[in-house]
Design an enzyme around this catalytic site. Structure first.
Site, PDB file in Angstrom:
ATOM      1  CB  SER A 150     124.691 -43.872 -44.876  1.00 13.61           C
ATOM      2  OG  SER A 150     125.718 -43.460 -44.001  1.00 13.61           O
ATOM      3  CE1 TYR A 166     121.535 -39.861 -43.314  1.00  8.06           C
ATOM      4  CE2 TYR A 166     123.347 -41.024 -42.234  1.00  8.06           C
ATOM      5  CZ  TYR A 166     122.791 -40.447 -43.366  1.00  8.06           C
ATOM      6  OH  TYR A 166     123.494 -40.473 -44.550  1.00  8.06           O
TER       7      TYR A 166
END
Length: 262
Positions: A150, A166
């Protein structure tokens, strides 16, 4: 004689295992691989979601199967690897996509939530890659592993997100990709990563509701969020012989957001 572009991108006769493949980015990537000719096996935790996703893939003319498994469970990962190899015969392409997130201020972030995110987003990628490579890719001297990271792994996020676990996990995925590529290149295994930006997915739905789609899109030079076909091209490049000399790399698919950093 050099192959044509159509031949280089053709996945006919190849097999692919896609984790988190029942929806969102994973299902989009499964479509890309299947549309290029690969037999596709998708996995996630919920059988009902997998049945619906497999039906969608089959309706598109794709040879699709599914196995329900929890990629946060080591026992399930080992079972998944064994059953995938039994069903497919081999795994030419492994897409590590299953993931979790957790929103909380860093000073109050629950330890259990941190462990949950790390276990699925990093440890799960390692264990499944290891199981598939050890049983199949290394003995056959070839394979493709695509890790979904990501742009959150490249730095921080808007303060409203508060996704320290995350972000940390996706940063780890990037270096995992580089280290694995360096170690397994001798076995003919290519390992690369995709860094999606903001897409219209279930995981991003809360943020979209909080910030608004227009505000989120305005952060990107292209002034748009990712859609249901924006990962297809890069997925196919990494998976096919068109990308056979690419390994240990990552690329952001984010409308240019990461170009504004640094």
């Amino acid at each position: 004689m050099a192959r044509t572009m159509q031949q280089l991108f053709d996945l006919s006769g190849k097999t692919a295992l896609v984790t988190g493949g029942s929806r969102g980015l994973g299902l989009q990537m499964a479509h890309a691989l299947g549309e290029a000719g690969a037999r596709v096996l998708i996995t996630s935790r919920k059988a009902q979601d997998l049945q619906q996703a497999a039906a969608e893939l089959k309706a598109a003319g794709i040879d699709a199967q599914w196995i329900a498994a929890d990629c946060a469970s080591e026992d399930d990962i080992q079972r998944l690897a064994a059953e995938a190899l039994q069903q497919l015969g081999r795994v030419d392409i492994l897409v590590n996509n299953a993931g979790a997130s957790w929103g909380a201020p860093a000073e109050d972030h629950p330890t259990a939530a941190w462990d949950k995110v790390m276990n699925l987003n990093v440890r799960g990628y390692f264990l499944l890659s290891q199981a598939i490579a050890r049983a199949d890719m290394i003995p056959r001297k070839g394979g493709r592993i695509i890790n979904v990271a990501s742009i959150a792994g490249l730095g921080g996020n808007p303060v409203e997100m508060k996704t320290i676990a995350y972000n940390t996990s996706k940063g780890a995925v990037l270096n995992f990709t580089r280290a694995l590529a360096a170690e397994w290149g001798m076995h003919g295994i290519n390992v690369n990563a995709i860094c999606p930006g903001f897409f219209k997915t279930k995981m991003a739905s809360v943020l979209i509701e909080t910030l608004g789609e227009e505000r989120m899109a305005a952060q990107a030079p292209l002034r748009r969020l990712g859609d249901d076909e924006d990962l297809k091209g890069l997925t196919l490049l990494y998976a096919s012989d068109a990308g056979k000399h690419i390994t240990g790399q990552w690329m952001a698919v984010d409308g240019g957001v990461s170009a504004l950093v640094g």
